[in-house]
Design a protein around this motif. Structure first.
Motif, PDB file in Angstrom:
ATOM      1  N   LEU A 196       0.841  -1.204   0.000  1.00 40.20           N
ATOM      2  CA  LEU A 196       0.000   0.000   0.000  1.00 40.20           C
ATOM      3  C   LEU A 196       0.873   1.250   0.000  1.00 40.20           C
ATOM      4  CD1 LEU A 196      -2.753  -1.087   2.548  1.00 40.20           C
ATOM      5  CD2 LEU A 196      -3.096  -0.619   0.116  1.00 40.20           C
ATOM      6  N   ALA A 197       1.950   1.218   0.785  1.00 35.56           N
ATOM      7  CA  ALA A 197       2.853   2.372   0.818  1.00 35.56           C
ATOM      8  C   ALA A 197       3.457   2.629  -0.557  1.00 35.56           C
ATOM      9  CB  ALA A 197       3.948   2.136   1.849  1.00 35.56           C
ATOM     10  N   GLU A 198       3.875   1.576  -1.256  1.00 37.47           N
ATOM     11  CA  GLU A 198       4.434   1.757  -2.595  1.00 37.47           C
ATOM     12  C   GLU A 198       3.377   2.288  -3.554  1.00 37.47           C
ATOM     13  OE1 GLU A 198       7.091  -0.905  -5.603  1.00 37.47           O
ATOM     14  OE2 GLU A 198       5.125  -1.716  -5.083  1.00 37.47           O
ATOM     15  N   HIS A 199       2.158   1.766  -3.465  1.00 38.91           N
ATOM     16  CA  HIS A 199       1.094   2.180  -4.369  1.00 38.91           C
ATOM     17  C   HIS A 199       0.805   3.673  -4.241  1.00 38.91           C
ATOM     18  CE1 HIS A 199      -2.590   1.753  -6.762  1.00 38.91           C
ATOM     19  NE2 HIS A 199      -3.187   2.518  -5.848  1.00 38.91           N
ATOM     20  N   PHE A 200       0.819   4.173  -3.002  1.00 44.95           N
ATOM     21  CA  PHE A 200       0.496   5.579  -2.763  1.00 44.95           C
ATOM     22  C   PHE A 200       1.744   6.454  -2.631  1.00 44.95           C
ATOM     23  CE2 PHE A 200      -3.423   3.456  -1.396  1.00 44.95           C
ATOM     24  CZ  PHE A 200      -4.368   4.246  -2.034  1.00 44.95           C
ATOM     25  N   LYS A 201       2.917   5.869  -2.908  1.00 46.27           N
ATOM     26  CA  LYS A 201       4.182   6.607  -2.871  1.00 46.27           C
ATOM     27  C   LYS A 201       4.415   7.245  -1.505  1.00 46.27           C
ATOM     28  CE  LYS A 201       4.366   7.483  -7.857  1.00 46.27           C
ATOM     29  NZ  LYS A 201       3.314   6.492  -8.166  1.00 46.27           N
ATOM     30  N   HIS A 260      12.441   0.440  11.059  1.00 45.08           N
ATOM     31  CA  HIS A 260      13.082   0.002   9.823  1.00 45.08           C
ATOM     32  C   HIS A 260      12.160   0.288   8.635  1.00 45.08           C
ATOM     33  CE1 HIS A 260      15.965  -2.186  12.351  1.00 45.08           C
ATOM     34  NE2 HIS A 260      14.917  -2.579  13.052  1.00 45.08           N
ATOM     35  N   ARG A 261      12.781   0.591   7.515  1.00 43.87           N
ATOM     36  CA  ARG A 261      11.997   0.844   6.306  1.00 43.87           C
ATOM     37  C   ARG A 261      11.183  -0.394   5.960  1.00 43.87           C
ATOM     38  NH1 ARG A 261      12.365  -0.140   0.913  1.00 43.87           N
ATOM     39  NH2 ARG A 261      11.258   1.370  -0.427  1.00 43.87           N
ATOM     40  N   LEU A 262       9.941  -0.172   5.592  1.00 44.11           N
ATOM     41  CA  LEU A 262       9.050  -1.274   5.214  1.00 44.11           C
ATOM     42  C   LEU A 262       8.971  -1.350   3.697  1.00 44.11           C
ATOM     43  CD1 LEU A 262       7.077  -3.465   6.172  1.00 44.11           C
ATOM     44  CD2 LEU A 262       5.255  -1.742   6.107  1.00 44.11           C
ATOM     45  N   PRO A 263       9.570  -2.375   3.092  1.00 51.39           N
ATOM     46  CA  PRO A 263       9.595  -2.457   1.627  1.00 51.39           C
ATOM     47  C   PRO A 263       8.311  -3.092   1.093  1.00 51.39           C
ATOM     48  CG  PRO A 263      10.810  -4.291   2.536  1.00 51.39           C
ATOM     49  CD  PRO A 263      10.351  -3.459   3.722  1.00 51.39           C
ATOM     50  N   LEU A 305       3.021  -5.345  26.365  1.00 55.13           N
ATOM     51  CA  LEU A 305       2.997  -6.562  25.564  1.00 55.13           C
ATOM     52  C   LEU A 305       3.692  -6.308  24.230  1.00 55.13           C
ATOM     53  CD1 LEU A 305      -0.697  -7.673  26.192  1.00 55.13           C
ATOM     54  CD2 LEU A 305       1.364  -8.607  27.240  1.00 55.13           C
ATOM     55  N   PRO A 306       4.139  -7.366  23.555  1.00 52.52           N
ATOM     56  CA  PRO A 306       4.723  -7.176  22.215  1.00 52.52           C
ATOM     57  C   PRO A 306       3.732  -6.515  21.269  1.00 52.52           C
ATOM     58  CG  PRO A 306       5.156  -9.385  23.052  1.00 52.52           C
ATOM     59  CD  PRO A 306       4.172  -8.767  23.990  1.00 52.52           C
ATOM     60  N   SER A 307       4.236  -5.695  20.359  1.00 55.00           N
ATOM     61  CA  SER A 307       3.354  -5.038  19.394  1.00 55.00           C
ATOM     62  C   SER A 307       4.130  -4.659  18.146  1.00 55.00           C
ATOM     63  CB  SER A 307       2.708  -3.783  20.003  1.00 55.00           C
ATOM     64  OG  SER A 307       3.674  -2.795  20.278  1.00 55.00           O
ATOM     65  N   SER A 308       3.381  -4.448  17.062  1.00 61.20           N
ATOM     66  CA  SER A 308       3.958  -4.016  15.785  1.00 61.20           C
ATOM     67  C   SER A 308       3.183  -2.802  15.278  1.00 61.20           C
ATOM     68  CB  SER A 308       3.875  -5.138  14.744  1.00 61.20           C
ATOM     69  OG  SER A 308       4.678  -6.245  15.125  1.00 61.20           O
ATOM     70  N   TRP A 309       3.941  -1.758  14.906  1.00 56.69           N
ATOM     71  CA  TRP A 309       3.340  -0.525  14.410  1.00 56.69           C
ATOM     72  C   TRP A 309       4.040  -0.098  13.123  1.00 56.69           C
ATOM     73  CZ3 TRP A 309      -0.612   2.443  16.653  1.00 56.69           C
ATOM     74  CH2 TRP A 309      -1.060   1.995  17.904  1.00 56.69           C
ATOM     75  N   VAL A 310       3.274   0.512  12.236  1.00 56.10           N
ATOM     76  CA  VAL A 310       3.813   1.094  11.009  1.00 56.10           C
ATOM     77  C   VAL A 310       3.479   2.584  11.004  1.00 56.10           C
ATOM     78  CG1 VAL A 310       3.795   1.095   8.495  1.00 56.10           C
ATOM     79  CG2 VAL A 310       3.550  -1.059   9.737  1.00 56.10           C
ATOM     80  N   ALA A 311       4.466   3.403  10.681  1.00 61.35           N
ATOM     81  CA  ALA A 311       4.260   4.843  10.510  1.00 61.35           C
ATOM     82  C   ALA A 311       4.449   5.181   9.042  1.00 61.35           C
ATOM     83  CB  ALA A 311       5.238   5.633  11.376  1.00 61.35           C
ATOM     84  N   LEU A 312       3.512   5.946   8.484  1.00 58.14           N
ATOM     85  CA  LEU A 312       3.564   6.317   7.069  1.00 58.14           C
ATOM     86  C   LEU A 312       3.396   7.822   6.921  1.00 58.14           C
ATOM     87  CD1 LEU A 312       1.300   3.637   7.266  1.00 58.14           C
ATOM     88  CD2 LEU A 312       2.275   3.452   4.984  1.00 58.14           C
ATOM     89  N   ALA A 313       4.070   8.379   5.932  1.00 59.17           N
ATOM     90  CA  ALA A 313       3.957   9.801   5.650  1.00 59.17           C
ATOM     91  C   ALA A 313       4.293  10.036   4.187  1.00 59.17           C
ATOM     92  CB  ALA A 313       4.888  10.615   6.549  1.00 59.17           C
ATOM     93  N   ARG A 314       3.943  11.227   3.686  1.00 49.59           N
ATOM     94  CA  ARG A 314       4.187  11.515   2.276  1.00 49.59           C
ATOM     95  C   ARG A 314       5.655  11.816   1.995  1.00 49.59           C
ATOM     96  NH1 ARG A 314      -0.791  14.029   3.546  1.00 49.59           N
ATOM     97  NH2 ARG A 314      -2.555  13.264   2.298  1.00 49.59           N
ATOM     98  N   PRO A 317       6.527  -7.869  -3.827  1.00 48.28           N
ATOM     99  CA  PRO A 317       5.914  -8.178  -5.125  1.00 48.28           C
ATOM    100  C   PRO A 317       5.225  -9.537  -5.159  1.00 48.28           C
ATOM    101  CG  PRO A 317       8.303  -8.366  -5.245  1.00 48.28           C
ATOM    102  CD  PRO A 317       7.995  -7.756  -3.911  1.00 48.28           C
ATOM    103  N   GLY A 318       5.439 -10.360  -4.132  1.00 49.60           N
ATOM    104  CA  GLY A 318       4.778 -11.659  -4.093  1.00 49.60           C
ATOM    105  C   GLY A 318       3.343 -11.600  -3.626  1.00 49.60           C
ATOM    106  N   HIS A 319       2.869 -10.416  -3.250  1.00 46.42           N
ATOM    107  CA  HIS A 319       1.495 -10.256  -2.782  1.00 46.42           C
ATOM    108  C   HIS A 319       0.783  -9.216  -3.640  1.00 46.42           C
ATOM    109  CE1 HIS A 319       3.372 -12.084   0.761  1.00 46.42           C
ATOM    110  NE2 HIS A 319       2.160 -12.428   1.155  1.00 46.42           N
ATOM    111  N   ARG A 320      -0.469  -9.486  -3.949  1.00 46.01           N
ATOM    112  CA  ARG A 320      -1.300  -8.527  -4.658  1.00 46.01           C
ATOM    113  C   ARG A 320      -1.725  -7.408  -3.718  1.00 46.01           C
ATOM    114  NH1 ARG A 320      -6.302 -11.383  -7.447  1.00 46.01           N
ATOM    115  NH2 ARG A 320      -6.938  -9.176  -7.508  1.00 46.01           N
ATOM    116  N   LEU A 321      -2.020  -6.261  -4.299  1.00 50.07           N
ATOM    117  CA  LEU A 321      -2.532  -5.139  -3.523  1.00 50.07           C
ATOM    118  C   LEU A 321      -3.925  -5.477  -2.993  1.00 50.07           C
ATOM    119  CD1 LEU A 321      -1.698  -2.119  -2.871  1.00 50.07           C
ATOM    120  CD2 LEU A 321      -3.286  -1.501  -4.718  1.00 50.07           C
ATOM    121  N   TRP A 322      -4.127  -5.282  -1.697  1.00 43.41           N
ATOM    122  CA  TRP A 322      -5.432  -5.558  -1.100  1.00 43.41           C
ATOM    123  C   TRP A 322      -6.401  -4.405  -1.383  1.00 43.41           C
ATOM    124  CZ3 TRP A 322      -5.546  -8.393   4.259  1.00 43.41           C
ATOM    125  CH2 TRP A 322      -4.880  -9.631   4.139  1.00 43.41           C
TER     126      TRP A 322
END
Length: 213
Positions: A138-143, A188-191, A164-173, A194-199
């Motif tokens: 999704l990040a790649e699709h929306f640049k 860490h950068r989230l790449p 507790l353990p957790s996972s978070w993603v931060a996105l910006a333009r 290509p093995g998954h289709r865009l949801w």
């Protein structure tokens, strides 16, 4: 970490949170900020405000707080364009966030309500599902710039304090919009994957992100 980066970099005043829970996110509020919680369940709003159960909203809020009842994808449409400086998706059904909040159409909505230099935070913790490739695509699709922090190992004494353990993603333009998260070694950068289709609303594949154990 993300709230510190946001407050230090932006000083933004308008924050939206999808998913109220016990209201603990309100403990991060700073004076003069305006927080809006989008919550689909009226019982959750009632219980979070009942100090017999939780006191986050009553005792830990330095800012104005209001609630929008209903499905976030429907109620967010009513918000003015580019109103929010920070938008947090922290909604969970059982062990995973609802899929309709983590796809192309949802991201289009979030970005339309996010200010030009705003930050989008996604809580993607799950014991059995790995949402990183979904969000990376999704990040790649929306640049968008995307960084992820997955705290999988928590010291015992810290867990005993309630973390507790957790996972978070931060996105910006733009990279600079992420502030200190750009250089924080815990993020860490989230790449893309290509093995998954865009949801989208028409396509998702739970089995493709299932973590078999």
């Amino acid at each position: 970490q993300a709230m510190h980066a946001f407050n230090a970099r932006h000083g933004g005043r308008n924050i939206a949170v999808i998913g109220l829970g016990a209201g603990s996110m309100a403990a991060y509020a700073e004076p003069l900020q305006q927080w809006t919680f989008y919550e689909i369940n009226p019982a959750v709003i009632r219980i979070a405000q009942d100090t017999n159960y939780f006191t986050f909203l009553a005792r830990c809020t330095n800012a104005a707080v209001n609630f929008q009842l209903g499905d976030a994808r429907l109620r967010l449409r009513e918000a003015p364009a580019h109103q929010y400086d920070l938008l947090v998706c922290d909604a969970f059904g059982s062990d995973a966030p609802p899929l309709h909040l983590l796809n192309r159409e949802a991201m289009e909505l979030y970005l339309s309500k996010l200010s030009p230099n705003g930050i989008l935070l996604l809580h993607i913790s799950s014991r059995f599902l790995n949402f990183r490739p979904v969000i990376g695509n999704l990040a790649e699709h929306f640049k968008l710039e995307a960084v992820v922090n997955s705290e999988e190992e928590i010291p015992l004494e810290t867990m005993q304090e309630g973390k507790l353990p957790s996972s978070w993603v931060a996105l910006a333009r733009q990279p600079d919009d992420l502030g200190s998260l750009q250089t924080d070694p815990r993020w860490h950068r989230l790449p893309p994957d290509p093995g998954h289709r865009l949801w989208t609303d028409d396509y998702s594949n739970i089995l493709s992100i299932f973590e078999w154990q």
